[in-house]
Design a protein around this motif. Structure first.
Motif, PDB file in Angstrom:
ATOM      1  N   CYS A 122      66.260  20.795  45.582  1.00  0.00           N
ATOM      2  CA  CYS A 122      65.787  21.999  46.282  1.00  0.00           C
ATOM      3  C   CYS A 122      64.699  22.680  45.462  1.00  0.00           C
ATOM      4  O   CYS A 122      64.693  22.584  44.234  1.00  0.00           O
ATOM      5  N   PRO A 123      63.821  23.414  46.116  1.00  0.00           N
ATOM      6  CA  PRO A 123      62.965  24.334  45.351  1.00  0.00           C
ATOM      7  C   PRO A 123      63.871  25.279  44.569  1.00  0.00           C
ATOM      8  O   PRO A 123      64.988  25.582  45.016  1.00  0.00           O
ATOM      9  N   ASP A 165      53.686  22.085  43.050  1.00  0.00           N
ATOM     10  CA  ASP A 165      54.467  21.523  41.955  1.00  0.00           C
ATOM     11  C   ASP A 165      54.363  19.998  41.996  1.00  0.00           C
ATOM     12  O   ASP A 165      54.791  19.363  42.966  1.00  0.00           O
ATOM     13  N   PRO A 166      53.789  19.368  40.960  1.00  0.00           N
ATOM     14  CA  PRO A 166      53.611  17.909  40.977  1.00  0.00           C
ATOM     15  C   PRO A 166      54.915  17.128  40.970  1.00  0.00           C
ATOM     16  O   PRO A 166      54.929  15.925  41.266  1.00  0.00           O
ATOM     17  N   ASP A 167      56.018  17.782  40.629  1.00  0.00           N
ATOM     18  CA  ASP A 167      57.315  17.109  40.698  1.00  0.00           C
ATOM     19  C   ASP A 167      57.929  17.201  42.092  1.00  0.00           C
ATOM     20  O   ASP A 167      58.871  16.472  42.418  1.00  0.00           O
ATOM     21  N   PHE A 168      57.400  18.094  42.907  1.00  0.00           N
ATOM     22  CA  PHE A 168      57.921  18.272  44.262  1.00  0.00           C
ATOM     23  C   PHE A 168      57.038  17.541  45.281  1.00  0.00           C
ATOM     24  O   PHE A 168      57.533  16.891  46.197  1.00  0.00           O
ATOM     25  N   ILE A 169      55.714  17.664  45.107  1.00  0.00           N
ATOM     26  CA  ILE A 169      54.740  16.925  45.911  1.00  0.00           C
ATOM     27  C   ILE A 169      54.021  15.979  44.958  1.00  0.00           C
ATOM     28  O   ILE A 169      53.214  16.410  44.132  1.00  0.00           O
ATOM     29  N   ILE A 189      63.073  16.853  52.269  1.00  0.00           N
ATOM     30  CA  ILE A 189      63.087  18.035  53.139  1.00  0.00           C
ATOM     31  C   ILE A 189      62.092  17.840  54.284  1.00  0.00           C
ATOM     32  O   ILE A 189      62.354  18.204  55.429  1.00  0.00           O
ATOM     33  N   PHE A 190      60.946  17.223  53.983  1.00  0.00           N
ATOM     34  CA  PHE A 190      59.918  17.005  55.000  1.00  0.00           C
ATOM     35  C   PHE A 190      60.325  15.924  55.993  1.00  0.00           C
ATOM     36  O   PHE A 190      59.879  15.935  57.142  1.00  0.00           O
ATOM     37  N   TYR A 234      60.545  10.556  48.533  1.00  0.00           N
ATOM     38  CA  TYR A 234      61.356  10.144  47.388  1.00  0.00           C
ATOM     39  C   TYR A 234      62.793  10.660  47.555  1.00  0.00           C
ATOM     40  O   TYR A 234      63.036  11.653  48.252  1.00  0.00           O
ATOM     41  N   PRO A 235      63.761   9.987  46.924  1.00  0.00           N
ATOM     42  CA  PRO A 235      65.173  10.358  47.092  1.00  0.00           C
ATOM     43  C   PRO A 235      65.467  11.774  46.598  1.00  0.00           C
ATOM     44  O   PRO A 235      64.933  12.213  45.582  1.00  0.00           O
ATOM     45  N   TYR A 236      66.311  12.456  47.325  1.00  0.00           N
ATOM     46  CA  TYR A 236      66.698  13.823  46.992  1.00  0.00           C
ATOM     47  C   TYR A 236      67.632  13.830  45.801  1.00  0.00           C
ATOM     48  O   TYR A 236      68.539  13.002  45.706  1.00  0.00           O
ATOM     49  N   ASP A 237      67.416  14.750  44.891  1.00  0.00           N
ATOM     50  CA  ASP A 237      68.287  14.880  43.714  1.00  0.00           C
ATOM     51  C   ASP A 237      69.380  15.904  44.022  1.00  0.00           C
ATOM     52  O   ASP A 237      69.130  17.107  44.074  1.00  0.00           O
TER      53      ASP A 237
END
Length: 236
Positions: free
Chosen positions: A148-149, A175-179, A191-192, A226-229
């Motif tokens: 999650c953010p 955030d380069p780790d999120f996008i 999430i997208f 990418y897989p959700y953590d």
């Protein structure tokens, strides 16, 4: 005389209602400032003394806010969601992931705003259904997973909700780790994928993301997820 009495009691009810919601936002803000740091929650400390969390949820149980008061309604239920998530984790703590708790999202209910609601109800029936154009909810509702953010160390409040929604969305989407952008390829949070309809009402996912990006993603970029953590967002 009768009309004067009706107006008098209406003002009392309105003042009491406003005072109640104001107290909720004030105490919620103090709670998040105490137990949240760098996007993580100190579940261990809350577990030791859950009184402030329980008091907030008790307050939230009886407050009734009309969706016509959009900002107040949204801010209340965003906080209620994040508090209910924390309550669900604390009740089972220690735990490694919210997915380790049976029925965490779709079975466990919380009495909020006079209704029995699951976390899925809060997200999908209370917020997304009533405000279908507001995709920024996805960057402020925190499900206790690191995917999650990050949760913020403050309450969402009606007066600055627009600023808070915008700030958290810009932060997440830059955030380069999120996008994760690499050349002409971009990996997006799941999430997208899960809520694709929320992000494609007025164009593509990339169109939506670029609305908030400082460095735009190429329009023809190849999109994957990418897989959700689901690891717990705890302070260790």
């Amino acid at each position: 005389m009768k009309n004067i009495i009706v107006i008098f009691f209406s003002l009392i009810i309105q003042f009491g209602f406003s005072q109640g919601t104001e107290d909720f936002f004030t105490q919620a803000d103090a709670f998040f400032k105490t137990y949240v740091s760098d996007g993580r929650v100190n579940y261990n400390e809350i577990k030791k003394d859950p009184s402030s969390l329980n008091q907030l949820l008790d307050m939230a149980s009886s407050l009734s806010i009309s969706k016509d008061q959009a900002k107040e309604y949204q801010a209340f239920y965003i906080n209620a969601y994040n508090l209910a998530v924390i309550k669900g984790i604390v009740n089972a703590y220690p735990v490694k992931s919210p997915l380790d708790i049976k029925g965490f999202f779709d079975k466990t209910t919380y009495h909020l705003g006079g209704k029995e609601l699951t976390l899925n109800d809060l997200e999908n029936k209370i917020l997304r259904k009533n405000f279908p154009e507001e995709a920024r909810f996805h960057f402020v509702l925190v499900c206790a997973g690191l995917g999650c953010p990050p949760i913020i160390a403050e309450a969402y409040t009606p007066k600055i909700l627009e600023k808070q929604l915008q700030r958290q969305t810009v932060k997440a989407l830059n955030d380069p780790d999120f996008i994760k952008v690499k050349g002409n390829k971009v990996q997006l949070s799941q999430i997208f994928e899960w809520y694709k309809e929320d992000f494609t009402r007025n164009g593509s996912e990339i169109d939506y993301i670029n609305t908030f990006r400082k460095e735009k993603i190429p329009e023809g970029a190849k999109v994957s997820y990418y897989p959700y953590d689901w690891s717990l967002n705890q302070i260790k």
